[in-house]
Design an enzyme around this catalytic site. Structure first.
Site, PDB file in Angstrom:
ATOM      1  N   GLU A 132       3.274   4.292 -11.731  1.00  0.00           N
ATOM      2  CA  GLU A 132       3.056   3.264 -10.709  1.00  0.00           C
ATOM      3  C   GLU A 132       1.616   2.804 -10.822  1.00  0.00           C
ATOM      4  OE1 GLU A 132       3.176   3.634  -6.051  1.00  0.00           O
ATOM      5  OE2 GLU A 132       5.220   3.302  -6.799  1.00  0.00           O
ATOM      6  N   TYR A 143      -1.241  -0.661 -11.339  1.00  0.00           N
ATOM      7  CA  TYR A 143      -1.409  -2.021 -10.842  1.00  0.00           C
ATOM      8  C   TYR A 143      -2.674  -2.639 -11.407  1.00  0.00           C
ATOM      9  CZ  TYR A 143      -3.817   1.228  -7.742  1.00  0.00           C
ATOM     10  OH  TYR A 143      -4.562   2.270  -7.252  1.00  0.00           O
ATOM     11  N   CYS A 192      -0.421   7.296 -10.987  1.00  0.00           N
ATOM     12  CA  CYS A 192      -0.687   6.189 -10.064  1.00  0.00           C
ATOM     13  C   CYS A 192      -2.160   5.803 -10.129  1.00  0.00           C
ATOM     14  CB  CYS A 192      -0.301   6.576  -8.633  1.00  0.00           C
ATOM     15  SG  CYS A 192      -0.302   5.188  -7.464  1.00  0.00           S
ATOM     16  N   TYR A 204       0.847  -1.196   0.000  1.00  0.00           N
ATOM     17  CA  TYR A 204       0.000   0.000   0.000  1.00  0.00           C
ATOM     18  C   TYR A 204       0.882   1.246   0.000  1.00  0.00           C
ATOM     19  CZ  TYR A 204      -3.653  -3.297   1.218  1.00  0.00           C
ATOM     20  OH  TYR A 204      -4.521  -4.366   1.206  1.00  0.00           O
ATOM     21  N   SER A 205       0.514   2.206  -0.822  1.00  0.00           N
ATOM     22  CA  SER A 205       1.255   3.468  -0.877  1.00  0.00           C
ATOM     23  C   SER A 205       0.973   4.310   0.355  1.00  0.00           C
ATOM     24  CB  SER A 205       0.863   4.258  -2.132  1.00  0.00           C
ATOM     25  OG  SER A 205       1.263   3.580  -3.303  1.00  0.00           O
TER      26      SER A 205
END
Length: 442
Positions: free
Chosen positions: A440, A442, A400, A230-231
């Site tokens: 970044e 996902y 992101c 987790y960021s």
């Protein structure tokens, strides 16, 4: 721990010139991999795949281009084993591992027909490639090739991997000091702002880094759950300044990407945590997705959903610097996408930020009675401003969110550059090489 029983297949086999060659096989260390999907998303030849637990490399596809190595936040991707070229570890073997196998001995390699004298061994390696051609001969657009693996030159030094499988401490225990929902109550999109305190245990972080949280219990195979990444959503001096704490932005997962019902192990565990609960944390991770510190730096942030976490951290650090009188100059620009404003985390607080501090652009794709709008659409609408920012060597771009947004965002940057008579290929490579375009997803 399950180890591979892979042995070179010799016996009555005929050893030919290929089997006598040596393959430096690319492998991923499952002990320190945090399953962030960076390697699979970055690989230009689709050599990396995964199941519900492990990420693995297909030896028949890997061309040793090394594109996946620099972005890996833990170093788990940078592992190699000398193998007979005709008998590499299979995907099935790799998917069953809990740790990497030991190197084959010279005797084992010799049994497989590989000479023990390295000078007399042919080492097989493919020619590096950055794209796969389409049927008409043109290469598809590869947004990942512009992703910087270096941080901005003025970024602060990042500490990484202080806690984890191969660190002195396997994990650090944090205490939950806050858990607040940051999307509208009553909606299916449930996102939480979690605050963790590390007490006296060192846990230095920077904006753009991430951590891993280890859910309690075991999976369906009886193995301990692996950590989920987790960021960090708070700035370097903590969610509460002067305390050893961080915050995270967590979406409760109740369905998979195909819309099928599923209860995310880690996200539901985290969203249900109460103040005072203890959490096992590893990390921190990340050395490149870091914000610049020099006063002239412009930051363009492009995100969707919980991809807003690192953007919140960067924005809050800039806000605190501005309030202290220690930072002047440098523009902040945010493109933030969600299905509706009710599902967008931190919508209220963002509305209260001064307009002369940050330029905010919202894109909503499911607003009733309105056309679908995505972050790349807003970027094109702001092309005049973005061209000027693209021209400046002090401008840094951060993307992101879901993988599906990445290509559209980078294509928008390319088209905006062309509209401004900028040569995209050289500009895009310069953004990568100078640590100014970070993806970044996902």
């Amino acid at each position: 721990m399950h180890k591979s029983n892979h042995q070179p297949h010799v016996g009555g086999a005929i050893v030919d010139t290929v089997s006598s060659a040596l393959l430096n096989q690319h492998l991923i260390d499952p002990e320190i991999c945090i399953r962030c999907n960076t390697c699979e998303a970055t690989c230009p030849v689709a050599a990396i795949t995964h199941d519900s637990r492990n990420y693995v490399v297909d030896a028949s596809k890997c061309n040793f281009c090394m594109a996946c190595v620099p972005p890996c936040p833990t170093g788990s991707i940078d592992n190699w084993r000398s193998m007979p070229a005709s008998q590499p570890y299979t995907l099935e073997e790799q998917l069953s591992w809990d740790e990497l196998p030991a190197e084959l001995s010279a005797e084992q390699l010799a049994e497989a027909g590989v000479a023990s004298d390295a000078a007399n061994v042919e080492v097989l390696a493919a020619v590096p490639s950055t794209h796969v051609a389409t049927s008409d001969g043109e290469a598809p657009f590869n947004s990942a090739q512009y992703n910087a693996s270096l941080p901005p030159w003025s970024a602060a030094h990042a500490y990484t991997n202080l806690y984890g499988a191969k660190a002195a401490e396997k994990f650090v225990t944090a205490t939950v000091v806050g858990n607040v929902r940051v999307t509208e109550v009553g909606r299916e999109y449930d996102t939480h702002h979690l605050m963790l305190d590390f007490g006296s245990m060192p846990f230095p972080v920077l904006e753009g880094q991430s951590i891993g949280i280890i859910p309690p219990g075991v999976d369906e195979n009886g193995k301990p759950h692996y950590a989920r990444q987790y960021s960090i959503a708070s700035p370097r001096n903590g969610e509460r300044p002067g305390y050893n704490n961080i915050s995270l932005t967590i979406k409760r997962v109740l369905e998979d990407h195909q819309g099928r019902p599923v209860r995310g192990v880690a996200s539901n565990y985290i969203c249900d945590l109460k103040v005072g609960d203890k959490v096992q944390v590893i990390g921190p991770f990340g050395t490149s997705f870091l914000m610049p510190n020099h006063p002239r730096s412009n930051i363009v942030m492009i995100c969707t959903g919980t991809g807003s976490a690192p953007m919140r951290a960067m924005t809050e650090w800039r806000r605190r610097l501005r309030a202290s009188g220690k930072f002047e100059g440098g523009k902040l620009m945010l493109f933030f996408g969600a299905r509706t404003k009710e599902e967008l985390p931190y919508f209220g607080p963002l509305q209260n930020l001064p307009k002369d501090f940050i330029d905010i652009n919202f894109a909503f794709s499911r607003t009733i009675g309105q056309p679908k709008r995505y972050v790349q659409d807003l970027m094109r609408e702001r092309a005049v401003d973005l061209v000027e920012l693209l021209k400046s060597p002090d401008t840094h771009f951060y993307v992101c969110g879901l993988k599906s947004m990445e290509e559209g965002v980078v294509l928008a940057l390319r088209d905006i550059a062309k509209q401004g008579n900028l040569e995209w290929e050289s500009l895009g490579m310069n953004l990568k090489q100078t640590g100014r375009l970070h993806l970044e997803t996902y």
